[in-house]
Design an enzyme around this catalytic site. Structure first.
Site, PDB file in Angstrom:
ATOM      1  CD  GLU A  87     -31.270  14.646 -18.193  1.00 25.44           C
ATOM      2  OE1 GLU A  87     -31.583  15.404 -17.262  1.00 25.44           O
ATOM      3  OE2 GLU A  87     -30.677  15.037 -19.226  1.00 25.44           O
ATOM      4  CB  CYS A  88     -34.258  11.205 -23.148  1.00 22.32           C
ATOM      5  SG  CYS A  88     -35.365  11.098 -24.571  1.00 22.32           S
ATOM      6  N   GLY A  89     -32.454   9.204 -23.951  1.00 21.52           N
ATOM      7  CA  GLY A  89     -31.646   8.202 -24.628  1.00 21.52           C
ATOM      8  C   GLY A  89     -30.868   7.340 -23.665  1.00 21.52           C
ATOM      9  CB  SER A 129     -36.263  10.528 -15.817  1.00 23.39           C
ATOM     10  OG  SER A 129     -37.256  11.488 -16.066  1.00 23.39           O
TER      11      SER A 129
END
Length: 497
Positions: free
Chosen positions: A354-356, A467
């Site tokens: 996720e993200c990072g 994502s």
């Protein structure tokens, strides 16, 4: 007046209070931290909560109380889900004596202009929770009474039970504001906090600096001194006994129906091992997600992409958000870990990022590049760093901050669910991914949100998915079971250990 602790009582009957304000930057986070610390020092087991989906404030709440802070979001979660998260948190371990809920932004800010959906007020009503209202009283006295009157009368179902005046310049300032509020509104002023620079917490480009990084930068002694100083100011300025009386006035709650926090049918041995990246670069996780993974049958193994030489013996990976851009040099230098993750991805291990975590799995990250369309910060030198390369693309720190709920649908079966599953999540980032090849595949079609490219999110290669969407397992209930199922299948496909 003495106040007894209530260990062993059901979650719905323990004292609870919500701390809110008229806007962001009023001081509610620091005041919440100080009150939590003051009660812990008195021997209370304090269960912290944060309204909305922030990761950073909860990191301080967890650090101070020794209990994992939980997020409550009325847009993502239905009423039963909110009650479920609340009850599960308060009953974890030996139970809690009191729950303190920190609000988000102003009391009535939410998803819509004409309803309380997603607001702090919505949570206060669902949890039947009295509100202690923080006012940044800098340069106002009698006007503070008008402010409280407006907030009190805007929604009679929200009980504003006490006021804390913050940023007070002196005794006369405090006296005038207190007299006006109590005379015109009938709401007691239970605290007066003077202007004091030691009440400030360092900022980061997405909000406050996470507690883990704050401790690392200040050192254990400096970090503890800062928290102790805040606690001392709170003890001097706030009537803590009155605060406890307000918390004790909360009405009883009904228990949630069909709790998601129950062991999954068939969960047992052999338990698939899921590695969770946890260090100074990656620490944005909802504790509920980790609990749900364990309840679905996973054994959790923590590892550090910054400090460990290679992956532990695991059957799947969960790499959450954080600040990989601030630790890009360290992540690049740990070549053996990057190689270990890329090899695991190539071997078909389920990897969810996720993200990072998504940023880390791309080919490279560029930081500190001045100019249009890029993010520039003095703490991030201009450079490009090699990352894992399990997913295609070049991560650039962008100038536009993305903070938004998102809504998506899976358009294929993958490690986080089945085709057709839909979710509500949120995005919170400063980066963008460029140089994505035309052949790149995505698993998520967005109905709302920015995503990675156009209306697409969930960049996928084999069994690796990254994502920008942050998902909460109470809002998207397929998450934990799907990840554990994918890890179990991978475990079964491997040679016996």
């Amino acid at each position: 007046m003495s106040h007894s602790k209530q260990s062993g009582t059901e979650a719905g009957s323990i004292p609870r209070v919500l701390i809110s304000a008229d806007r962001s930057s009023s001081g509610k986070t620091t005041i919440s931290m100080g009150l939590m610390a003051a009660l812990v020092s008195r021997g209370y087991k304090v269960q912290p909560f944060k309204v909305a989906l922030d990761y950073i404030d909860p990191s301080y709440h967890t650090e101070i109380t020794g209990r994992f802070c939980r997020n409550l979001d009325g847009y993502l979660m239905d009423e039963n889900g909110i009650l479920d998260v609340y009850s599960h948190a308060c009953e974890t371990g030996s139970g809690a004596d009191i729950a303190i809920i920190e609000g988000v932004r102003g009391l009535y800010e939410g998803f819509e202009g004409l309803s309380d959906l997603g607001s702090t007020a919505q949570i206060a009503k669902i949890l039947k929770c009295p509100v202690v209202f923080v006012i940044n009283a800098r340069s106002i006295t009698r006007s503070a009474a008008a402010l409280i009157s407006g907030y009190k009368n805007f929604d009679p179902d929200v009980e504003i039970a006490g006021v804390i005046l913050n940023n007070i310049g002196g005794r006369r300032h405090a006296q005038k504001a207190k007299e006006a509020i109590e005379h015109y509104t009938g709401v007691p002023v239970i605290g007066i906090i003077p202007r004091d620079p030691s009440m400030q917490i360092s900022m980061r480009h997405l909000g406050l600096m996470p507690a883990l990084e704050g401790r690392r930068r200040l050192g254990d002694g400096g970090f503890e001194d800062r928290l102790r100083g805040i606690e001392e100011i709170i003890n001097k300025g706030i009537d803590v006994d009155r605060f406890l009386e307000i918390a004790g006035s909360a009405k009883s709650l009904t228990s949630p129906e069909n709790s998601i926090f129950s062991p999954a049918a068939g969960a047992g041995s052999p338990r698939p091992r899921i590695g969770i990246a946890l260090d100074e670069a990656f620490n944005f996780y909802y504790r509920d997600n980790i609990d749900l993974l364990e309840l679905a049958g996973a054994e959790i193994v923590y590892f550090s992409p910054v400090n460990d030489p290679e992956l532990p013996d695991v059957d799947g990976l969960y790499i959450g958000g954080g600040y990989p851009e601030l630790f890009a040099a360290e992540l690049e230098a740990n070549e053996s870990m990057r190689r270990s993750i890329k090899e695991a991805s190539a071997a078909g291990m389920p990897i969810y990022a996720e993200c990072g975590g998504l940023m880390y799995l791309t080919e490279k990250i560029s930081t500190g590049v001045p100019g249009k369309g890029t993010y520039h910060d003095a703490s991030m030198p201009e450079s490009t760093y090699i990352m894992v390369g399990a997913l295609p693309g070049h991560t650039i720190m962008g100038q536009t901050r993305v903070v938004s709920y998102n809504i998506g649908t899976l358009d294929r079966d993958c490690l986080i669910g089945k085709e057709g599953n839909s979710f509500k999540g949120h995005e919170f980032h400063h980066s963008e991914i460029r140089e994505i090849p035309e052949y790149a595949e995505f698993a998520i079609a967005l109905l709302r949100g920015t995503g990675i490219k156009g209306d697409r999110d969930g960049l996928i290669v084999g069994n690796t998915l990254g994502s920008y969407a942050h998902l909460h397992g109470v809002a998207y209930r397929e998450l934990a079971g799907s990840l554990v199922e994918a890890a179990g299948k991978f475990r079964a496909s491997r040679a016996p250990r």
